[in-house]
Design a protein around this motif. Structure first.
Motif, mmCIF file in Angstrom:
data_model
loop_
_atom_site.group_PDB
_atom_site.id
_atom_site.type_symbol
_atom_site.label_atom_id
_atom_site.label_comp_id
_atom_site.label_asym_id
_atom_site.label_seq_id
_atom_site.Cartn_x
_atom_site.Cartn_y
_atom_site.Cartn_z
ATOM 1 N N SER A 287 -43.861 23.957 2.848
ATOM 2 C CA SER A 287 -43.188 22.679 3.020
ATOM 3 C C SER A 287 -41.940 22.809 3.883
ATOM 4 C CB SER A 287 -42.803 22.095 1.650
ATOM 5 O OG SER A 287 -41.847 22.934 1.011
ATOM 6 N N GLY A 288 -41.625 24.031 4.270
ATOM 7 C CA GLY A 288 -40.484 24.206 5.168
ATOM 8 C C GLY A 288 -39.563 25.324 4.728
ATOM 9 N N ALA A 289 -39.929 26.560 5.002
ATOM 10 C CA ALA A 289 -39.062 27.683 4.673
ATOM 11 C C ALA A 289 -37.774 27.580 5.464
ATOM 12 C CB ALA A 289 -39.769 29.002 4.986
ATOM 13 N N ARG A 290 -36.662 27.892 4.824
ATOM 14 C CA ARG A 290 -35.375 27.745 5.490
ATOM 15 C C ARG A 290 -35.155 28.815 6.538
ATOM 16 N NH1 ARG A 290 -31.947 26.478 0.084
ATOM 17 N NH2 ARG A 290 -33.666 27.714 -0.739
ATOM 18 N N ARG A 291 -34.613 28.390 7.660
ATOM 19 C CA ARG A 291 -34.190 29.276 8.734
ATOM 20 C C ARG A 291 -32.755 28.904 9.029
ATOM 21 N NH1 ARG A 291 -37.969 31.027 6.978
ATOM 22 N NH2 ARG A 291 -39.980 31.562 7.902
ATOM 23 N N LEU A 292 -31.824 29.689 8.553
ATOM 24 C CA LEU A 292 -30.419 29.320 8.554
ATOM 25 C C LEU A 292 -29.623 30.109 9.582
ATOM 26 C CD1 LEU A 292 -29.972 29.376 4.671
ATOM 27 C CD2 LEU A 292 -30.325 27.355 6.083
ATOM 28 N N ARG A 293 -28.822 29.393 10.379
ATOM 29 C CA ARG A 293 -27.850 30.062 11.230
ATOM 30 C C ARG A 293 -26.742 30.621 10.353
ATOM 31 N NH1 ARG A 293 -28.017 25.033 13.634
ATOM 32 N NH2 ARG A 293 -25.843 24.756 12.978
ATOM 33 N N ARG A 294 -25.914 31.469 10.929
ATOM 34 C CA ARG A 294 -24.834 32.092 10.152
ATOM 35 C C ARG A 294 -23.979 31.046 9.450
ATOM 36 N NH1 ARG A 294 -22.677 37.212 10.877
ATOM 37 N NH2 ARG A 294 -20.628 36.246 10.698
ATOM 38 N N ASP A 295 -23.559 30.016 10.191
ATOM 39 C CA ASP A 295 -22.693 29.005 9.581
ATOM 40 C C ASP A 295 -23.418 28.221 8.498
ATOM 41 O OD1 ASP A 295 -24.307 27.943 11.663
ATOM 42 O OD2 ASP A 295 -23.038 26.173 11.811
ATOM 43 N N GLU A 296 -24.714 27.961 8.711
ATOM 44 C CA GLU A 296 -25.494 27.253 7.700
ATOM 45 C C GLU A 296 -25.676 28.114 6.453
ATOM 46 O OE1 GLU A 296 -28.352 24.465 10.536
ATOM 47 O OE2 GLU A 296 -28.954 26.518 10.069
ATOM 48 N N LEU A 297 -25.887 29.407 6.655
ATOM 49 C CA LEU A 297 -26.033 30.322 5.526
ATOM 50 C C LEU A 297 -24.762 30.344 4.687
ATOM 51 C CD1 LEU A 297 -27.624 32.628 4.077
ATOM 52 C CD2 LEU A 297 -26.480 34.204 5.641
ATOM 53 N N VAL A 298 -23.626 30.458 5.347
ATOM 54 C CA VAL A 298 -22.342 30.494 4.645
ATOM 55 C C VAL A 298 -22.134 29.218 3.833
ATOM 56 C CG1 VAL A 298 -19.842 30.431 5.005
ATOM 57 C CG2 VAL A 298 -21.230 32.114 6.224
ATOM 58 N N ALA B 271 -20.139 30.380 0.448
ATOM 59 C CA ALA B 271 -19.394 31.599 0.760
ATOM 60 C C ALA B 271 -18.377 31.336 1.863
ATOM 61 C CB ALA B 271 -20.374 32.700 1.188
ATOM 62 N N THR B 272 -17.848 32.387 2.430
ATOM 63 C CA THR B 272 -16.946 32.310 3.575
ATOM 64 C C THR B 272 -17.502 33.211 4.662
ATOM 65 O OG1 THR B 272 -15.589 34.185 2.849
ATOM 66 C CG2 THR B 272 -14.959 31.979 2.056
ATOM 67 N N PRO B 273 -17.159 32.949 5.908
ATOM 68 C CA PRO B 273 -17.596 33.858 6.978
ATOM 69 C C PRO B 273 -17.147 35.287 6.730
ATOM 70 C CG PRO B 273 -16.785 31.808 7.919
ATOM 71 C CD PRO B 273 -16.442 31.773 6.460
ATOM 72 N N ALA B 274 -15.955 35.442 6.133
ATOM 73 C CA ALA B 274 -15.446 36.787 5.862
ATOM 74 C C ALA B 274 -16.331 37.522 4.868
ATOM 75 C CB ALA B 274 -14.012 36.714 5.336
ATOM 76 N N LEU B 275 -16.829 36.808 3.842
ATOM 77 C CA LEU B 275 -17.697 37.459 2.851
ATOM 78 C C LEU B 275 -19.003 37.894 3.503
ATOM 79 C CD1 LEU B 275 -18.236 38.345 -0.036
ATOM 80 C CD2 LEU B 275 -19.134 36.052 -0.508
ATOM 81 N N LEU B 276 -19.551 37.060 4.376
ATOM 82 C CA LEU B 276 -20.771 37.444 5.090
ATOM 83 C C LEU B 276 -20.522 38.680 5.938
ATOM 84 C CD1 LEU B 276 -23.662 37.093 6.023
ATOM 85 C CD2 LEU B 276 -22.880 35.338 7.627
#
Length: 230
Positions: A110-121, A126-131
């Motif tokens: 039904s639509g597996a997620r494909r997330l950019r870095r900002d979308e993942l955060v 989370a925060t970009p720093a944690l990633l």
């Protein structure tokens, strides 16, 4: 233009893809994917690409999505291909089967997620720093696009940080995982000298063994924390 491609274009469908094009599309997320792996998935009746008059395989958008589903479930759920095939066949038949302890393929379809870095955060809270710290500690790969597995890991890191457990404290997790992977590789070493199909089967068996190691690891951790419930 081949007859297959011409027919696809005439019908208004997206053009069919050759093996090289499928690899180019999927290898950024699944670097282990090879031509022999694609052929093995066809041999296992998990995907059925069309054939040109010359016998070349041609994959539709639905084929590519199905391959993505299979590889995602194999990687993220450690499911053997025969289980995935049975599950997909049930979905094809209009059923809504459940996989104990695993995400249904229907969710992927039904639509597996494909997330950019900002979308993942954002999705993980989370925060970009944690990633960045997770990548530095080798808990997540350095990538531009992430999937559900990375989202789950980052969400867990957010929860762990809330109680003072930082990514740098978990470097030992990566080291332990690499030792376990080395055990599996040694166990599968004889198979690695076989032909392409046998190597693909060995890779599947390796993922099954990884799932067994994960079960043992989780049990040992729970046992070590048993005193908290006594």
């Amino acid at each position: 233009m081949s007859a297959t491609a011409a027919s696809s274009r005439a019908s208004g469908q997206a053009p069919l893809l050759g093996i090289g094009q499928v690899l180019a599309r999927l290898q950024p997320e699944f670097p282990e994917l090879t031509p022999s792996k694609l052929r093995f998935l066809e041999e296992q009746r998990l995907v059925s690409p069309a054939r040109t008059a010359s016998g070349y395989r041609k994959f539709s958008a639905a084929d590519v999505e199905r391959i993505t589903v299979v590889l995602s479930m194999q990687r993220d759920q450690y499911l053997p291909l025969k289980v995935i095939r049975t599950h997909l066949e049930a979905i094809d038949a209009g059923e809504t089967p459940a996989l104990p302890g695993a995400t249904s393929a229907a969710a992927f379809l039904s639509g597996a997620r494909r997330l950019r870095r900002d979308e993942l955060v954002t999705a993980a809270g989370a925060t970009p720093a944690l990633l960045d710290e997770a990548v530095s500690a080798s808990l997540l790969p350095a990538a531009e696009i992430y999937g559900d597995e990375a989202l789950g890991v980052l969400r867990s890191l957010v929860a762990l940080r809330a109680v003072g457990i930082e990514p740098r404290h978990l470097r030992g997790v990566r080291a332990a995982a690499e030792r376990e992977a080395a055990l599996v590789e040694r166990a599968m070493a004889p198979s690695r000298r076989a032909d392409a199909a046998d190597k693909a089967r060995a890779a599947e068996r390796g993922l099954e063994l990884a799932g067994h190691l994960e079960t043992v690891h989780a049990s040992v951790v729970r046992a070590a924390l048993g005193h908290l419930t006594r």
